[in-house]
Design a protein around this motif. Structure first.
Motif, PDB file in Angstrom:
ATOM      1  N   VAL A 118     -33.914 -37.378 -46.514  1.00 27.22           N
ATOM      2  CA  VAL A 118     -34.406 -36.394 -47.458  1.00 27.22           C
ATOM      3  C   VAL A 118     -35.150 -37.127 -48.568  1.00 27.22           C
ATOM      4  O   VAL A 118     -34.785 -38.251 -48.946  1.00 27.22           O
ATOM      5  CB  VAL A 118     -33.230 -35.528 -47.988  1.00 27.22           C
ATOM      6  N   CYS A 119     -36.238 -36.529 -49.045  1.00 26.61           N
ATOM      7  CA  CYS A 119     -36.994 -37.126 -50.147  1.00 26.61           C
ATOM      8  C   CYS A 119     -36.295 -36.781 -51.453  1.00 26.61           C
ATOM      9  O   CYS A 119     -35.953 -35.627 -51.696  1.00 26.61           O
ATOM     10  CB  CYS A 119     -38.432 -36.600 -50.166  1.00 26.61           C
ATOM     11  N   THR A 120     -36.082 -37.808 -52.287  1.00 25.58           N
ATOM     12  CA  THR A 120     -35.367 -37.579 -53.547  1.00 25.58           C
ATOM     13  C   THR A 120     -36.262 -36.912 -54.592  1.00 25.58           C
ATOM     14  O   THR A 120     -35.783 -36.501 -55.637  1.00 25.58           O
ATOM     15  CB  THR A 120     -34.832 -38.919 -54.110  1.00 25.58           C
ATOM     16  N   ARG A 121     -37.574 -36.801 -54.294  1.00 25.41           N
ATOM     17  CA  ARG A 121     -38.457 -36.121 -55.253  1.00 25.41           C
ATOM     18  C   ARG A 121     -38.781 -34.691 -54.796  1.00 25.41           C
ATOM     19  O   ARG A 121     -38.523 -33.734 -55.511  1.00 25.41           O
ATOM     20  CB  ARG A 121     -39.739 -36.917 -55.456  1.00 25.41           C
ATOM     21  N   CYS A 122     -39.360 -34.547 -53.576  1.00 26.42           N
ATOM     22  CA  CYS A 122     -39.798 -33.205 -53.155  1.00 26.42           C
ATOM     23  C   CYS A 122     -38.803 -32.535 -52.200  1.00 26.42           C
ATOM     24  O   CYS A 122     -38.993 -31.401 -51.801  1.00 26.42           O
ATOM     25  CB  CYS A 122     -41.183 -33.269 -52.502  1.00 26.42           C
ATOM     26  N   HIS A 123     -37.736 -33.262 -51.849  1.00 23.07           N
ATOM     27  CA  HIS A 123     -36.641 -32.729 -51.018  1.00 23.07           C
ATOM     28  C   HIS A 123     -37.054 -32.411 -49.580  1.00 23.07           C
ATOM     29  O   HIS A 123     -36.320 -31.718 -48.866  1.00 23.07           O
ATOM     30  CB  HIS A 123     -35.970 -31.516 -51.687  1.00 23.07           C
ATOM     31  N   ALA A 143     -41.567 -44.722 -47.767  1.00 24.38           N
ATOM     32  CA  ALA A 143     -41.598 -43.680 -48.796  1.00 24.38           C
ATOM     33  C   ALA A 143     -41.935 -42.339 -48.146  1.00 24.38           C
ATOM     34  O   ALA A 143     -42.424 -42.279 -47.017  1.00 24.38           O
ATOM     35  CB  ALA A 143     -42.640 -44.025 -49.854  1.00 24.38           C
ATOM     36  N   CYS A 144     -41.689 -41.256 -48.886  1.00 21.20           N
ATOM     37  CA  CYS A 144     -41.987 -39.904 -48.395  1.00 21.20           C
ATOM     38  C   CYS A 144     -43.476 -39.792 -48.070  1.00 21.20           C
ATOM     39  O   CYS A 144     -44.329 -40.147 -48.893  1.00 21.20           O
ATOM     40  CB  CYS A 144     -41.599 -38.890 -49.454  1.00 21.20           C
ATOM     41  N   LEU A 145     -43.778 -39.290 -46.867  1.00 25.24           N
ATOM     42  CA  LEU A 145     -45.175 -39.180 -46.452  1.00 25.24           C
ATOM     43  C   LEU A 145     -45.879 -38.025 -47.167  1.00 25.24           C
ATOM     44  O   LEU A 145     -47.097 -37.957 -47.196  1.00 25.24           O
ATOM     45  CB  LEU A 145     -45.263 -38.997 -44.932  1.00 25.24           C
ATOM     46  N   THR A 146     -45.109 -37.125 -47.729  1.00 25.02           N
ATOM     47  CA  THR A 146     -45.699 -35.993 -48.440  1.00 25.02           C
ATOM     48  C   THR A 146     -46.033 -36.338 -49.889  1.00 25.02           C
ATOM     49  O   THR A 146     -47.132 -36.065 -50.364  1.00 25.02           O
ATOM     50  CB  THR A 146     -44.723 -34.786 -48.431  1.00 25.02           C
ATOM     51  N   CYS A 147     -45.080 -36.977 -50.596  1.00 26.98           N
ATOM     52  CA  CYS A 147     -45.261 -37.154 -52.038  1.00 26.98           C
ATOM     53  C   CYS A 147     -45.092 -38.591 -52.511  1.00 26.98           C
ATOM     54  O   CYS A 147     -45.275 -38.878 -53.693  1.00 26.98           O
ATOM     55  CB  CYS A 147     -44.305 -36.236 -52.802  1.00 26.98           C
ATOM     56  N   GLY A 148     -44.694 -39.502 -51.609  1.00 25.90           N
ATOM     57  CA  GLY A 148     -44.514 -40.898 -52.018  1.00 25.90           C
ATOM     58  C   GLY A 148     -43.164 -41.188 -52.660  1.00 25.90           C
ATOM     59  O   GLY A 148     -42.904 -42.306 -53.103  1.00 25.90           O
ATOM     60  N   GLY A 149     -42.289 -40.189 -52.711  1.00 30.83           N
ATOM     61  CA  GLY A 149     -40.967 -40.371 -53.326  1.00 30.83           C
ATOM     62  C   GLY A 149     -40.049 -41.267 -52.497  1.00 30.83           C
ATOM     63  O   GLY A 149     -40.353 -41.604 -51.355  1.00 30.83           O
ATOM     64  N   ILE A 150     -38.932 -41.623 -53.114  1.00 30.39           N
ATOM     65  CA  ILE A 150     -37.951 -42.471 -52.434  1.00 30.39           C
ATOM     66  C   ILE A 150     -37.182 -41.642 -51.401  1.00 30.39           C
ATOM     67  O   ILE A 150     -36.695 -40.552 -51.707  1.00 30.39           O
ATOM     68  CB  ILE A 150     -36.963 -43.084 -53.460  1.00 30.39           C
TER      69      ILE A 150
END
Ligand code: ZN
Length: 244
Positions: A118-123, A143-150
């Motif tokens: 799960v992305c810790t920024r955009c979930h 990193a998240c492919l959608t938003c770059g989040g962890i």
């Protein structure tokens, strides 16, 4: 005759026959190894890219996604298929109840699942397999492919709270069931452990199947110490026969 609602609370002991060691219990691998525990502790994980790189390597190496359900997981799924209403509340993150055939909507994963990230920024939620493939291909900390989040596993890390919705459903099932079977859990980690007492308080027949004594044994109507892989299928067959 109405068939009783059976709640099965499962802990690490149900998956040891599938080759998955006890990681997070009081005597689990992580608690015994402070360095390893950091890899699954939220603040360390979020705060240190090096911790995350080590955590991804560990996930790639531990082979948990390759584990297969064993006789105990299959016995629970077969009881459900036979028409007895069954709900599983599990402390495990291995997804083996579902792989054995339990419908996902009837399995409550108190500590989440290691089969998704799960992305810790955009979930955004994506398969663990995809993230591990990126690690294999050379990304140390994908990193998240959608938003770059962890990204983190969709598990509840140390320092994170359990999902209140999942917890609420677990409590409701525990209060509603006629039979509550705690299997392979040392019943030492709250709030899962306390569910055994709630079940007994609400009049359920409490069965505890665990290799070692638990703090709730004196509340139990039946205690099973035999190995889970043989004892649980036998116990559930007996239960099914009695409810027909
Ligand atoms: Zn994201």
């Amino acid at each position: 005759m109405n068939r009783p609602l059976v709640a099965v609370l499962s802990g690490a002991g149900i998956s040891t026959d599938s080759g998955i060691p006890d990681y997070r219990g009081p005597n689990g691998l992580w608690r015994k190894d402070p360095e390893a525990e950091k890899l699954v502790t939220y603040d360390y994980y979020m705060g240190d890219p090096e911790i995350r790189r080590r955590a991804w390597l560990m996930r790639g190496e531990n082979g948990a996604l390759q584990a297969q359900p064993n006789a105990a997981h299959r016995a629970v799924a077969e009881l459900e298929k036979s028409g007895t209403p069954v709900r599983v509340i599990t402390q495990n993150v291995d997804g083996l109840h579902q792989l054995a055939g339990m419908p996902a909507r009837k399995v409550l994963e108190l500590h989440g699942t290691a089969r998704a990230v799960v992305c810790t920024r955009c979930h955004a939620r994506t398969p663990m397999e995809d993230a591990l493939a990126r690690v294999d291909a050379g990304e140390g900390d994908p990193a998240c492919l959608t938003c770059g989040g962890i990204l983190k596993p969709a598990t509840v890390m140390f320092g994170e709270r359990l999902d209140p919705v999942v917890l609420g459903e677990a409590a409701a099932i525990t209060k509603a069931c006629q039979i509550f079977i705690a299997v392979g859990s040392s019943l030492q980690v709250q709030p899962a452990a306390g569910l055994a007492a709630v079940a007994a308080d609400h009049g359920a027949r409490l069965v505890i199947a665990n290799a070692e004594p638990t703090p709730y044994d004196e509340l139990a109507d039946e205690i099973v110490r035999e190995p889970i892989g043989t004892a649980l299928p036998e116990l559930l067959r007996r239960l099914h026969a009695a409810s027909r």
